[in-house]
Design a protein around this motif. Structure first.
Motif, short mmCIF file in Angstrom:
data_model
loop_
_atom_site.label_atom_id
_atom_site.label_comp_id
_atom_site.label_asym_id
_atom_site.label_seq_id
_atom_site.Cartn_x
_atom_site.Cartn_y
_atom_site.Cartn_z
N ALA A 40 10.23 -8.93 -3.10
CA ALA A 40 8.84 -8.61 -3.48
C ALA A 40 7.96 -8.53 -2.24
N ASP A 41 8.14 -9.48 -1.36
CA ASP A 41 7.35 -9.53 -0.12
C ASP A 41 7.57 -8.30 0.74
N ARG A 42 8.84 -7.98 0.88
CA ARG A 42 9.20 -6.88 1.79
C ARG A 42 8.70 -5.53 1.29
N TYR A 43 8.65 -5.40 -0.02
CA TYR A 43 8.27 -4.11 -0.60
C TYR A 43 6.83 -4.10 -1.10
N THR A 44 6.04 -5.07 -0.67
CA THR A 44 4.62 -5.04 -1.04
C THR A 44 3.81 -4.68 0.19
N PHE A 45 2.89 -3.74 0.00
CA PHE A 45 2.16 -3.17 1.15
C PHE A 45 0.66 -3.21 0.87
N GLN A 46 -0.09 -3.10 1.94
CA GLN A 46 -1.54 -3.10 1.82
C GLN A 46 -2.07 -1.80 2.41
N ALA A 47 -2.93 -1.15 1.68
CA ALA A 47 -3.64 0.02 2.24
C ALA A 47 -5.10 -0.16 1.87
N ALA A 48 -5.93 -0.43 2.86
CA ALA A 48 -7.35 -0.77 2.63
C ALA A 48 -7.40 -1.89 1.59
N ASP A 49 -8.10 -1.69 0.46
CA ASP A 49 -8.20 -2.77 -0.53
C ASP A 49 -7.06 -2.76 -1.55
N LEU A 50 -6.17 -1.83 -1.43
CA LEU A 50 -5.13 -1.67 -2.45
C LEU A 50 -3.87 -2.45 -2.05
N THR A 51 -3.43 -3.30 -2.97
CA THR A 51 -2.14 -3.98 -2.78
C THR A 51 -1.14 -3.23 -3.63
N ILE A 52 -0.06 -2.81 -3.00
CA ILE A 52 0.88 -1.94 -3.71
C ILE A 52 2.27 -2.56 -3.66
N ASP A 53 2.76 -2.90 -4.85
CA ASP A 53 4.08 -3.54 -4.97
C ASP A 53 5.10 -2.48 -5.40
N LEU A 54 5.99 -2.16 -4.48
CA LEU A 54 7.03 -1.16 -4.78
C LEU A 54 8.34 -1.82 -5.19
#
Ligand code: F6P
Length: 575
Positions: A40-54
């Motif tokens: 979960a950690d490795r595939y979770t990203f941040q773009a500006a205010d958006l947290t995106i869990d892939l």
């Protein structure tokens, strides 16, 4: 303009390796999560205010590395740089594609390309900000009551008349940012040439306090111009009916001057319609219709939410543009999401993609995305005119959660088709209501209803990912005969996007995110995501068929037998 042949993605080694993995692919989200505490950690990203869990996607490190290699082989970053610098990457129309320039800050230091860059002889930043200033000044006048209708009353309702990109963007953002709308102002949107639309949207309006914005990039779109004429007729009839104006040409044109403004790239046509070019806001051919919400096409929204909030919308767009431009590919969210879509469409043969906002104010977001994604990437030739070498554009669709749960999620959970889905939610709702009474059973008194809503958001992606095995169903004491029907296979891919709140900036961020996902996919497929020739034939035929529908016998005879019979039946059914 001729363009060099795109790199065929299917010819790359990485693509071939992906194809071979896809051949025997047996996704196992349960197993992957169980054996990999860092997933979960490795595939979770941040773009500006958006947290995106892939992490709940059908993705392994090996697949991700190969997808990223495809992006490098095709040079997605290089084409993005070319786009933002103003190269004519819209080759079939020989145009630059510069929607990213619409949101560059006025005083931004360190902008790339640098502030004041010139494309085809135009100082892009200067023109963008001159127009923005004009829109802001006009919006302020309407909001303060300084701009009045022909009888001196302040404007209370703005009616935006436009279609496609001149409608879907404004209506989506207006709905998304409803809590920011100035009290006493309302915006309505007319798009369909079905006269019902004008009828319903003008119903109950006071003509003396209504302002129409005719929004059309080309100012040649049949629907919009017809609706604008209907609206003008409505305005005159209403004002004449109450005696608010006299029946003179001057009074009529005064009424148009005070109640009609326009947004277009074709200011000559605006003038021909009778709208003073002083009351028109321009934009340029390098803004595609479906990429135009952040141009003057957003004027109705700027009036509603005010220039300060609009600046925030633009800064949200720009933050994601910068993320797309600067983030390494491994952490570049639009690139990663675009690559995932390629993985699903081209290798796992997904036909469609659901976008499911868990935020009621985003209820028009899926409709907006349908134009953005499908008008952009629904192409079967590449930018050099050669056939596409693989499937392109998936069908995008969706509805807000939880409504969708009680409608089509059955198919997502247990159907035979895989539908990748994006779940979008915000942590802080605009209206935090509590269920003070509860239901006396499952729902405790004082329950935070948004938390209940979010529980559904989390539950759905979990259920889709991990399913429910036959053994788990049996363990609940289920009758053996219905165990198969009550089993959930899992391994249904989802992306979770979480934002702090649906602020103006977050709305801009979400739009830019999907714009660049579209860009990534189009670039990999080698198609021109910025033209839309596929809408032309229907427009031409509608014009050709109109005389037949209006009773011209020769025109009717020249139609094919099905069309002829249908028109004849229609004429028969008309009272
Ligand atoms: O018909 C498709 C289209 O050209 C869209 O791309 C565009 O957003 C829409 O029509 C409206 O066009 P216009 O803004 O020129 O009226």
């Amino acid at each position: 303009m001729t363009a060099s042949a795109p790199v065929d993605p299917t010819s790359t080694d990485a693509w071939k390796q992906l194809a071979s993995i896809a051949g025997g692919f047996a996704p196992d989200l349960r197993g992957w999560f169980a054996s990999d505490a860092g997933r979960a950690d490795r595939y979770t990203f941040q773009a500006a205010d958006l947290t995106i869990d892939l992490s709940k996607n059908l993705l392994t490190d090996e697949i991700l590395a190969l997808l990223l290699q495809v992006a490098r082989d095709i040079d997605v970053p290089g084409r993005f740089q070319a786009m933002i610098a103003g190269e004519h990457i819209n080759v079939t129309e020989d145009r630059a594609v510069l929607h990213t320039a619409l949101r560059r800050p006025k005083d931004g230091a360190g902008l790339v390309p640098p502030k004041g860059f010139v494309v085809d002889g135009q100082d892009i930043d200067a023109d963008v900000h001159a127009t923005l200033d004009k829109v802001y000044a006009f919006a302020d006048k309407v909001r303060s009551g300084q701009w009045t209708g022909v009888t001196g009353k302040r404007i209370q309702t703005v009616v935006n008349i436009g279609i496609g990109g001149s409608d879907l963007g404004p209506v989506m953002v207006y709905e998304a940012l409803k809590p920011y709308v100035q009290a006493g102002l309302e915006v309505r949107f007319v798009s369909n040439i079905d006269p019902t639309d004008v009828y319903e949207k003008t119903a109950g309006l006071d003509p003396e306090t209504t302002l129409f914005i005719v929004a059309s990039k080309t100012f040649g779109t049949l629907e919009t111009l017809t609706n604008a004429r209907l609206a003008r007729e409505w305005l005159w009839n209403q004002l004449l009916g109450t005696g608010a104006i006299n029946d003179t040409d001057t009074a009529r044109s005064d009424a148009v001057a005070k109640h009609f403004v326009a947004v277009s790239t074709a200011l000559d046509k605006v003038a021909a319609f009778g709208i003073d070019p002083e009351n028109a806001f321009g934009f340029w051919d390098w803004v595609g219709g479906r990429f135009s919400i952040d141009s003057a096409i957003g004027t109705s929204v700027v009036i509603a939410i005010g220039p300060d909030n609009w600046r925030e919308v633009l800064s949200g767009f720009h933050a994601i543009d910068e993320h797309m431009r600067t983030a390494p590919l491994e952490q570049n969210v639009p690139v990663l999401m675009g690559l995932l879509n390629v993985w699903y469409s081209n290798f796992l043969k997904a036909q469609s993609h659901a976008v499911l906002p868990y935020a009621q104010y985003l209820h028009r977001f899926p409709a907006y995305l349908q134009q953005l994604t499908m008008e952009s990437n629904g192409k079967s030739v590449r930018w050099d005119g050669s056939p596409a070498t693989t499937d392109t554009g998936e069908v995008f669709w969706g509805e807000p959660g939880t409504n969708g749960q009680h409608a089509f999620y059955q198919l997502l959970h247990q159907g035979t088709r895989m539908v990748p889905a994006d779940f979008i939610a915000v942590a802080n709702p605009a209206h935090a209501l509590k269920d003070e009474a509860g239901d006396g059973a499952a729902v405790e008194p004082g329950q935070d209803v948004h938390a209940l809503f979010m529980a559904n958001f989390f539950a759905q992606t979990k259920a889709l990912a991990f399913g429910k095995t036959e053994d788990e169903v049996r363990a609940e004491g289920t009758d053996e005969s219905v165990v198969p029907a009550r089993t959930f296979p899992g391994n249904r891919p989802t992306t979770s996007i979480l934002a702090p709140a649906l602020t103006p900036s977050v709305v801009g961020q979400l739009i830019a995110l999907y714009e660049h996902i579209v860009f990534t996919q189009g670039t990999i497929w080698g198609i021109d995501s910025f033209d839309q020739w596929g809408v032309e034939l229907g427009k031409q035929l509608a014009l050709q068929i109109t005389p037949a529908v209006q009773g011209d016998a020769d025109a009717l005879q020249s139609q094919d037998s099905s069309t002829k019979a249908l028109i004849a039946k229609y004429l028969d059914l008309r009272n």
